[in-house]
Structure formats: C-alpha cells, structure tokens
Design a protein around this motif. Structure first.
Motif, PDB file in Angstrom:
ATOM      1  N   ALA A 142       0.833  -1.210   0.000  1.00 52.38           N
ATOM      2  CA  ALA A 142       0.000   0.000   0.000  1.00 52.38           C
ATOM      3  C   ALA A 142       0.867   1.260   0.000  1.00 52.38           C
ATOM      4  CB  ALA A 142      -0.941   0.000   1.196  1.00 52.38           C
ATOM      5  N   LEU A 143       1.990   1.226   0.686  1.00 49.98           N
ATOM      6  CA  LEU A 143       2.900   2.376   0.685  1.00 49.98           C
ATOM      7  C   LEU A 143       3.481   2.623  -0.703  1.00 49.98           C
ATOM      8  CD1 LEU A 143       4.728   1.832   4.091  1.00 49.98           C
ATOM      9  CD2 LEU A 143       3.142   3.696   3.507  1.00 49.98           C
ATOM     10  N   VAL A 199       1.952   1.864  -3.517  1.00 51.28           N
ATOM     11  CA  VAL A 199       0.827   2.442  -4.264  1.00 51.28           C
ATOM     12  C   VAL A 199       0.676   3.923  -3.911  1.00 51.28           C
ATOM     13  CG1 VAL A 199      -1.687   2.397  -4.587  1.00 51.28           C
ATOM     14  CG2 VAL A 199      -0.391   0.256  -4.533  1.00 51.28           C
ATOM     15  N   ALA A 200       0.790   4.260  -2.645  1.00 54.25           N
ATOM     16  CA  ALA A 200       0.694   5.663  -2.230  1.00 54.25           C
ATOM     17  C   ALA A 200       1.797   6.493  -2.880  1.00 54.25           C
ATOM     18  CB  ALA A 200       0.771   5.775  -0.709  1.00 54.25           C
ATOM     19  N   GLY A 201       2.982   5.943  -2.960  1.00 56.61           N
ATOM     20  CA  GLY A 201       4.082   6.643  -3.621  1.00 56.61           C
ATOM     21  C   GLY A 201       3.819   6.865  -5.101  1.00 56.61           C
ATOM     22  N   LEU A 207       0.846   7.039  -6.573  1.00 52.66           N
ATOM     23  CA  LEU A 207      -0.203   8.063  -6.678  1.00 52.66           C
ATOM     24  C   LEU A 207       0.336   9.449  -6.356  1.00 52.66           C
ATOM     25  CD1 LEU A 207      -3.203   6.131  -5.081  1.00 52.66           C
ATOM     26  CD2 LEU A 207      -2.811   6.632  -7.509  1.00 52.66           C
ATOM     27  N   GLY A 208       1.191   9.533  -5.349  1.00 49.93           N
ATOM     28  CA  GLY A 208       1.792  10.818  -4.998  1.00 49.93           C
ATOM     29  C   GLY A 208       2.617  11.399  -6.141  1.00 49.93           C
TER      30      GLY A 208
END
Length: 106
Positions: free
Chosen positions: A91-92, A94-96, A98-99
């Motif tokens: 998930a981290l 994926v967050a990166g 998206l960021g």
C-alpha cells in the motif's frame, strides 16, 4: 496520453516479471517468447512515455506498477504470504505511485 502509455508499460512489466517464473531459465519456448515480447514492449512504451514525463517520475511509477502487480500476482495466484505488514508495504508503494502522479507537472 503519456500516463496511459506508462500504465500499459507497467502492466507489461508485470507480465514479463511473472513470465520469468514460467520460462524455466528460458528453456521453455512459448513462455520465453512471451516474456521477451513483454520486456521489449514494456521498455519501448516506457521510452515513449519519457517523451513527455520526467525521467525520475516515470521510472519510479513504472517500477512501482511492476512491483505492486507482481507482488499481488504472487499473493493471489502463487499463494505467497499476505500478512498485514506485507500488505501495508505494498500500500505504501501504491501511495508513492499516486503521490508522484499527483505531484507531476504533466
């Protein structure tokens, strides 16, 4: 359009990473040909996306898509571990991804 090209390139990266599992060290013809084709397509599309996207952003997103997609394949299809800590790490990533997309000037 460059982001769509980059997404497809990342999905092809998942394809060749998974394909490596089935080539048996490139001794099986069909999986080897499909894997090499996915490799060439992935890198080729990454090159096209780089016409408009910043190198660092595009490369990080490309590898991130490949990493997340391959990890998910391993969990869902190959029965690899899916403990909470591993899912949080995915998930981290994926967050990166998206960021980087949100913060990109393109």
């Amino acid at each position: 359009m460059s982001w769509i090209i980059l997404l497809v390139a990342g999905l092809l990266e998942v394809g060749w990473a998974v394909g490596l599992k089935y080539t048996a060290g490139f001794t099986r013809l069909v999986p080897s040909v499909l894997t090499l084709t996915a490799m060439a397509g992935s890198v080729g599309l990454l090159g096209l996306a780089l016409r408009d996207l910043p190198l660092g952003t595009a490369y990080a997103v490309w590898t991130g898509i490949g990493t997340v997609g391959t990890a998910i394949y391993g969990i869902v299809v190959l029965g690899e571990p899916s403990e909470a800590a591993r899912l949080v790490c995915i998930a981290l990533i994926v967050a990166g991804i998206l960021g980087l997309k949100i913060l990109s000037p393109q």
